[in-house]
Design an enzyme around this catalytic site. Structure first.
Site, PDB file in Angstrom:
ATOM      1  N   PRO A   1       0.838  -1.122  -0.077  1.00  0.00           N
ATOM      2  CA  PRO A   1      -0.158  -0.138   0.042  1.00  0.00           C
ATOM      3  C   PRO A   1       0.953   1.067   0.052  1.00  0.00           C
ATOM      4  O   PRO A   1       1.822   1.368   0.673  1.00  0.00           O
ATOM      5  CB  PRO A   1      -0.823  -0.293   1.302  1.00  0.00           C
ATOM      6  CG  PRO A   1      -0.610  -1.451   1.714  1.00  0.00           C
ATOM      7  CD  PRO A   1       0.547  -2.144   1.055  1.00  0.00           C
ATOM      8  N   CYS A   2       0.511   2.402  -0.712  1.00  0.00           N
ATOM      9  CA  CYS A   2       1.349   3.606  -0.935  1.00  0.00           C
ATOM     10  C   CYS A   2       0.511   4.940  -0.444  1.00  0.00           C
ATOM     11  O   CYS A   2       1.161   5.568  -0.685  1.00  0.00           O
ATOM     12  CB  CYS A   2       1.382   3.591  -2.456  1.00  0.00           C
ATOM     13  SG  CYS A   2      -0.330   3.842  -3.259  1.00  0.00           S
ATOM     14  N   GLN A   3      -0.404   4.518   0.492  1.00  0.00           N
ATOM     15  CA  GLN A   3      -1.143   5.971   1.044  1.00  0.00           C
ATOM     16  C   GLN A   3      -0.151   7.032   1.456  1.00  0.00           C
ATOM     17  O   GLN A   3      -0.108   8.046   1.267  1.00  0.00           O
ATOM     18  CB  GLN A   3      -2.263   5.783   1.604  1.00  0.00           C
ATOM     19  CG  GLN A   3      -3.576   5.243   0.913  1.00  0.00           C
ATOM     20  CD  GLN A   3      -3.545   3.592   0.920  1.00  0.00           C
ATOM     21  OE1 GLN A   3      -2.351   3.124   1.103  1.00  0.00           O
ATOM     22  NE2 GLN A   3      -4.599   3.020   1.027  1.00  0.00           N
TER      23      GLN A   3
ATOM     24  N   TYR B   1       3.018   7.318   0.986  1.00  0.00           N
ATOM     25  CA  TYR B   1       3.842   8.111   0.312  1.00  0.00           C
ATOM     26  C   TYR B   1       3.538   8.631  -0.788  1.00  0.00           C
ATOM     27  O   TYR B   1       3.984   9.705  -1.285  1.00  0.00           O
ATOM     28  CB  TYR B   1       4.827   6.992  -0.301  1.00  0.00           C
ATOM     29  CG  TYR B   1       5.374   6.020   0.302  1.00  0.00           C
ATOM     30  CD1 TYR B   1       6.123   5.944   1.447  1.00  0.00           C
ATOM     31  CD2 TYR B   1       4.959   4.593  -0.109  1.00  0.00           C
ATOM     32  CE1 TYR B   1       6.725   4.878   2.106  1.00  0.00           C
ATOM     33  CE2 TYR B   1       5.405   3.404   0.654  1.00  0.00           C
ATOM     34  CZ  TYR B   1       6.327   3.694   1.776  1.00  0.00           C
ATOM     35  OH  TYR B   1       6.891   2.694   2.231  1.00  0.00           O
TER      36      TYR B   1
END
Ligand SMILES: C[S@@+](CC[C@H](N)C(=O)[O-])C[C@H]1O[C@@H](n2cnc3c(N)ncnc32)[C@H](O)[C@@H]1O
Length: 451
Positions: free
Chosen positions: A74-76, A78
């Site tokens: 998951p990238c939220q 960054y």
């Protein structure tokens, strides 16, 4: 090559790797809706699992002995659309690095937003993977150069045990295609089945639109039957020529179908707000209210899912979330082929032009510099495209090849010497070969990096 995917979502990355020829052994995700959609469309590989629970997951993956572990944690945390505070979500990047470091497959591939590259978490994860023995290529890829009409920019880190950093960069750059537009996707009429007359009776003549066509020969080209009707939504889009995509910050909302679509996000389908309508972006080519409205099946195809893909969820928002999360399958296919070609020794890392200049600056004649470069290239080919972080191991591996044994002694020492000089150059310049210029040069025009 056999693959385990972590954080698999609905399976964009698995689908692309499968199409490149990889065998997917198992895929893990904590979201039951995504796992159900994966299994419906790709095959029963996906299981529901919390990947923070390393004690249960690691022994299972160890027993599968994959050649490659891939995943898009998951990238939220960054993302430029998130608040950039590295917290629980970012820790899942560490979970990815820990699983890879313990299982130690030959290869790994990780996808994330561009912002991840400079994060404290990636620095930590990178160190762990380095200690486990991986060399990396970190590429910032614009998806529109790898088979989808979307200027989605993402970080892909590809690692292989024992390699020098940047070992795959020149091959990734070489796989880039001219930027794809919405018209390339929707403007070409794609019937449900295509007739390519086979050259022998043993071969089939009917091909689906989601697989590569056979070699096109003159007699394979047939006019499209008059009875064929394109999908009405696609015709409407092509006739209109413009779409609206909810802009990021003060970006442009209206897009022509002759350019790539911006990054697909969960809110991309939303119609222009009254604020945007009264104060449009100065570069909008037409009024936002006049643009075509994309349907979910079209957004899904812009993200690289085939027309035959069946989405199931009780909320439209969940479907859009799964689509927006995905690695576009054609991107994964292109990178998967780059990996397979290197694994089978079909490609070798390009030696940067700067090497010649460096040699000349150190007092060699141009002819002598060219000879050193040619010998280094020859050694790389004998090594099947492999590079070694450890020079002694690199030379020992070279010496173990039959082709090397059969060379004259002076040629052997030229090749050994060329590898030593190349290693010195790489250490001094901190890079192995050219960075993928074409793949990274695309500017962002107010696009969200959000997954
Ligand atoms: C960016 S998406 C990956 C999309 C996928 N690569 C694809 O191509 O479709 C991240 C995924 O991580 C999953 N996830 C989040 N926390 C998780 C956890 N603790 N364990 C397992 N999966 C998790 C989410 O459900 C989401 O599907």
């Amino acid at each position: 090559m056999r693959v385990v995917e972590l954080f698999s979502g609905a399976g964009g990355m698995s689908l692309g790797l499968q199409q490149a020829g990889f065998e997917i052994l198992r895929a893990y995700d904590a979201w039951p809706v995504a796992v159900e959609n994966y299994n419906r469309n790709i095959g029963n590989h996906a299981v529901i699992a919390d990947l923070k629970d390393l004690l249960s997951i690691v022994p299972e993956i160890l027993s599968l002995t994959p050649d490659l572990i891939c995943g898009g944690p998951p990238c939220q945390d960054y993302s430029s659309a998130g608040n950039r505070k590295e917290a629980d979500n970012a820790r899942l990047t560490m979970a990815f690095a820990m699983i890879v470091s313990i299982v130690k497959p030959q290869w790994f591939m990780m996808e994330n937003v561009i912002g991840c590259a400079k994060s404290a978490t990636w620095r930590e994860a990178r160190m762990l993977l380095k200690r486990a023995g991986y060399g990396f290529t970190e590429s910032r890829i614009n998806a529109s150069h790898y088979g989808v009409p979307q200027s989605r920019r993402r970080l892909f880190v590809i690692g292989r045990i024992g390699e020098r950093d940047d070992f795959l960069a020149s091959s990734i750059a070489a796989a880039a295609q001219p930027s794809m537009t919405l018209r390339d996707l929707f403007g070409v009429v794609t019937p449900a089945a295509i007739y390519f007359p086979a050259t022998s009776e043993a071969r089939r003549s009917i091909w689906g639109p989601d697989e590569p066509a056979p070699t096109i020969r003159e007699r394979s080209i047939r006019p499209i039957p008059a009875s064929y009707q394109p999908h009405p939504d696609d015709s409407a889009l092509i006739l209109n020529g413009f779409v609206y995509s909810r802009p990021f910050r003060a970006g442009r909302g209206v897009r022509s179908i002759d350019e790539p679509f911006p990054t697909v996000t969960r809110t991309v389908w939303e119609r222009p707000t009254s604020r945007y309508l009264s104060s449009p972006h100065p570069d909008d080519p037409v009024a936002a209210a006049e643009t075509a409205v994309l349907k979910v099946h079209q957004i899904s195809r812009i993200q690289g899912f085939p027309a035959s893909w069946e989405w199931r969820a009780s909320a439209k928002q969940d479907i859009l979330q799964m689509i927006a999360n995905a690695v576009p399958a054609p991107v994964a296919t292109a990178l998967g082929r780059v990996i397979l070609d290197r694994e089978s020794g079909k490609t070798t890392p390009e030696i940067a032009g700067g090497f010649l200049q460096w040699l000349v600056k150190r007092g060699r004649s141009k002819a002598s510099a060219r000879n050193v470069k040619a010998s280094a290239g020859r050694a790389r080919r004998i090594l099947g495209g492999r590079t070694f972080d450890n020079l002694a191991l690199e030379i020992a591996t070279l010496e173990s090849h039959q082709e090397f044994h059969e060379m004259r002694k002076p040629t052997q020492s030229d090749l050994r010497q060329a590898l030593r000089i190349l290693a010195e150059y790489q250490t001094s310049s901190g890079r192995l070969q050219k960075k993928p210029q074409q793949a990274t040069a695309q500017p962002l025009i107010g696009l969200a990096d959000a997954a």
